[in-house]
Design an enzyme around this catalytic site. Structure first.
Site, PDB file in Angstrom:
ATOM      1  N   HIS A   1       0.841  -1.210   0.000  1.00 38.12           N
ATOM      2  CA  HIS A   1       0.000   0.000   0.000  1.00 38.12           C
ATOM      3  C   HIS A   1       0.870   1.252   0.000  1.00 38.12           C
ATOM      4  CE1 HIS A   1      -3.135  -2.901   1.458  1.00 38.12           C
ATOM      5  NE2 HIS A   1      -3.835  -2.210   0.570  1.00 38.12           N
ATOM      6  N   ASN A   2       1.437   1.541  -1.156  1.00 42.41           N
ATOM      7  CA  ASN A   2       2.320   2.693  -1.323  1.00 42.41           C
ATOM      8  C   ASN A   2       1.932   3.451  -2.588  1.00 42.41           C
ATOM      9  OD1 ASN A   2       3.459   1.175  -3.486  1.00 42.41           O
ATOM     10  ND2 ASN A   2       4.797   0.123  -2.022  1.00 42.41           N
ATOM     11  N   ALA A   3       2.719   4.454  -2.933  1.00 41.52           N
ATOM     12  CA  ALA A   3       2.370   5.301  -4.075  1.00 41.52           C
ATOM     13  C   ALA A   3       2.459   4.560  -5.405  1.00 41.52           C
ATOM     14  CB  ALA A   3       3.278   6.541  -4.102  1.00 41.52           C
ATOM     15  N   VAL A   4       3.276   3.515  -5.473  1.00 45.11           N
ATOM     16  CA  VAL A   4       3.366   2.737  -6.713  1.00 45.11           C
ATOM     17  C   VAL A   4       2.059   1.974  -6.936  1.00 45.11           C
ATOM     18  CG1 VAL A   4       4.712   1.055  -8.024  1.00 45.11           C
ATOM     19  CG2 VAL A   4       5.857   2.526  -6.358  1.00 45.11           C
ATOM     20  N   HIS A   5       1.498   1.439  -5.854  1.00 50.13           N
ATOM     21  CA  HIS A   5       0.179   0.796  -5.967  1.00 50.13           C
ATOM     22  C   HIS A   5      -0.857   1.815  -6.439  1.00 50.13           C
ATOM     23  CE1 HIS A   5      -3.550  -1.253  -4.984  1.00 50.13           C
ATOM     24  NE2 HIS A   5      -3.831  -0.344  -4.059  1.00 50.13           N
TER      25      HIS A   5
ATOM     26  N   HIS B   1      -7.053   6.601  -3.276  1.00 52.60           N
ATOM     27  CA  HIS B   1      -7.944   5.654  -2.589  1.00 52.60           C
ATOM     28  C   HIS B   1      -7.308   4.973  -1.376  1.00 52.60           C
ATOM     29  CE1 HIS B   1      -5.638   2.584  -4.705  1.00 52.60           C
ATOM     30  NE2 HIS B   1      -6.217   1.685  -3.936  1.00 52.60           N
ATOM     31  N   ASP B   2      -5.980   4.941  -1.294  1.00 48.17           N
ATOM     32  CA  ASP B   2      -5.294   4.304  -0.154  1.00 48.17           C
ATOM     33  C   ASP B   2      -4.334   5.265   0.546  1.00 48.17           C
ATOM     34  OD1 ASP B   2      -6.305   1.740   0.220  1.00 48.17           O
ATOM     35  OD2 ASP B   2      -5.079   0.875  -1.378  1.00 48.17           O
TER      36      ASP B   2
ATOM     37  N   ASP C   1      -8.556  -1.589  -8.255  1.00 53.14           N
ATOM     38  CA  ASP C   1      -7.904  -1.790  -6.961  1.00 53.14           C
ATOM     39  C   ASP C   1      -7.403  -3.215  -6.783  1.00 53.14           C
ATOM     40  OD1 ASP C   1      -7.005  -1.122  -4.407  1.00 53.14           O
ATOM     41  OD2 ASP C   1      -8.932  -1.571  -3.467  1.00 53.14           O
TER      42      ASP C   1
ATOM     43  N   GLN D   1      -3.154 -16.361  -2.655  1.00 56.77           N
ATOM     44  CA  GLN D   1      -3.517 -15.843  -3.976  1.00 56.77           C
ATOM     45  C   GLN D   1      -4.616 -16.654  -4.632  1.00 56.77           C
ATOM     46  OE1 GLN D   1      -2.521 -12.862  -5.212  1.00 56.77           O
ATOM     47  NE2 GLN D   1      -1.705 -12.780  -3.127  1.00 56.77           N
TER      48      GLN D   1
END
Length: 422
Positions: free
Chosen positions: A148-152, A188-189, A298, A349
């Site tokens: 959950h970072n800016a790349v996501h 969104h995150d 998402d 997964q």
């Protein structure tokens, strides 16, 4: 609408948004006083950040700073520009793009997409203010989070861009719809702490109390986004009723990403598709499909090419495991999927794909009319699931082999002991 006093005033916004999650340190997660002190320091740093504003304005005037985070080798800039020319392709490698932009994939992508979609001109947005707002959003993501970072956020934004171009949806979208979709995807995150809602609830974090244990993270992401919009004054030139509507719709979109509401949205989507009663001329139906598009964006990682999908899978599981380690350290019950000794990446997964991803993307394909993009995503999903099944089988085979080897060794030891016993 925004009844929380923390959101109404600028000071409250920054304090609530920036001081909520000292990362990892469990004591700080529960220490509201200390958290507020940290928030105050960060608030002052943000409000007095002349350096950041000065840098942004120089950059947008074409003046390259002598030493800057954004200063890239011309070859890298060329490659990044080339990638942006293919930003609508599903095999877009966001990890490579993030490296080429020196960790500024979200800001660079948003600037490009707002320009491509004509949003800057349509809403008469000030470029310096727009860039500053994008930087604020990017900086409010925690780079130490594996997932959950800016790349996501950039990855979700790129996926959203692809979905907004689907013919069934694109022909009905207004500039406001497009801007809302991109902003919601990007933010969104925002300020995600790297732990989930149950963790915040059982550690009695003040945000869990503030939002009454309902969509805690999603509410925080939304309120944080509104705080940054108001602080940046990006939309200050628009009529008040327009900005209020934008804030409300952003909230509706971001809150839709709560995984606990998955069945609610699936049932409603199935009903619309079965009854064939979606009227995209109607703003309410368009908004609902934007919610579905954001939900797809998402969780689209399993629908990417294997090399990208595998990286995201490993990252999200690493974040789960970190939470599990933290819970174990402080003698809390380990949350589902967070026990590295029991919950393997392949098993996590496969379950995620089967129960969450497949039902949603099959309905999305039904909505789009099985376009090439939808077919491509479903094909990747099936192939990736098969690969995870293969890896899980290998893990089980290896585990059985080790268990059998261990039993033979124990038997041999027992025999030797019996032989040595007089």
């Amino acid at each position: 609408m925004l009844g929380d006093a923390r959101v109404r005033g600028q000071t409250g916004v920054v304090s609530e948004r920036r001081g909520s999650y000292p990362f990892i340190d469990f004591r700080l997660l529960n220490n509201t006083t200390l958290s507020g002190e940290i928030g105050t320091k960060k608030k002052v740093k943000r409000l007095l950040s002349f350096q950041r504003y000065f840098h942004a304005s120089r950059l947008l005037r074409g003046i390259v700073p002598q030493a800057s985070l954004y200063l890239l080798d011309e070859d890298y800039l060329g490659q990044a520009r080339h990638m942006l020319s293919k930003v609508g392709m599903w095999d877009f490698d966001i990890f490579l793009f993030d490296r080429l932009t020196n960790g500024n994939s979200l800001v660079t992508l948003l600037c490009h997409l707002f320009n491509v979609h004509g949003l800057i001109h349509h809403f008469q947005l000030d470029m310096v203010t727009l860039h500053r707002f994008f930087v604020m959003v990017q900086e409010d993501y925690h780079s130490q989070n594996p997932y959950h970072n800016a790349v996501h956020a950039a990855d979700v934004t790129q996926a959203m861009h692809c979905y907004l171009r689907e013919p069934k949806l694109a022909s009905f979208l207004t500039p406001s719809d497009i801007m809302l979709g991109l902003l919601a995807a990007a933010a969104h995150d925002v300020d995600h702490p790297g732990v989930n809602q149950p963790f915040l609830i059982k550690t009695k974090h003040h945000l869990a109390s503030l939002y009454q244990n309902v969509s805690v993270l999603e509410n925080h992401h939304w309120r944080s986004t509104i705080g940054m919009l108001r602080e940046s004054r990006l939309l200050a030139h628009l009529p008040k009723d327009v900005t209020q509507d934008i804030e409300q719709q952003l909230g509706s979109l971001i809150l839709a990403t709560d995984i606990n509401r998955q069945n609610e949205f699936l049932i409603r989507l199935k009903s619309h598709l079965d009854n064939q009663d979606l009227r995209l001329e109607d703003a309410q139906d368009r908004h609902f499909m934007l919610q579905i598009a954001l939900k797809c964006a998402d969780i689209c990682n399993p629908c990417r090419v294997w090399d990208l999908s595998k990286q995201w899978s490993e990252r999200v599981c690493e974040e789960f495991y970190r939470q599990g380690d933290l819970e174990q350290k402080f003698e809390l019950e380990i949350s589902p999927l967070c026990n590295q000794q029991k919950d393997t990446v392949p098993s996590i997964q496969i379950g995620f794909m089967t129960y969450i991803v497949e039902p949603l993307f099959e309905r999305w394909a039904q909505f789009t009319g099985n376009t090439p993009l939808s077919e491509n995503m479903l094909n990747h999903l099936r192939r990736n699931k098969a690969k995870w099944r293969s890896l899980l089988h290998k893990q089980h085979s290896s585990s059985r082999s080790n268990d059998h080897s261990g039993q033979v060794t124990s038997s041999q030891e027992q025999t030797l002991n019996e032989e040595e016993t007089p």
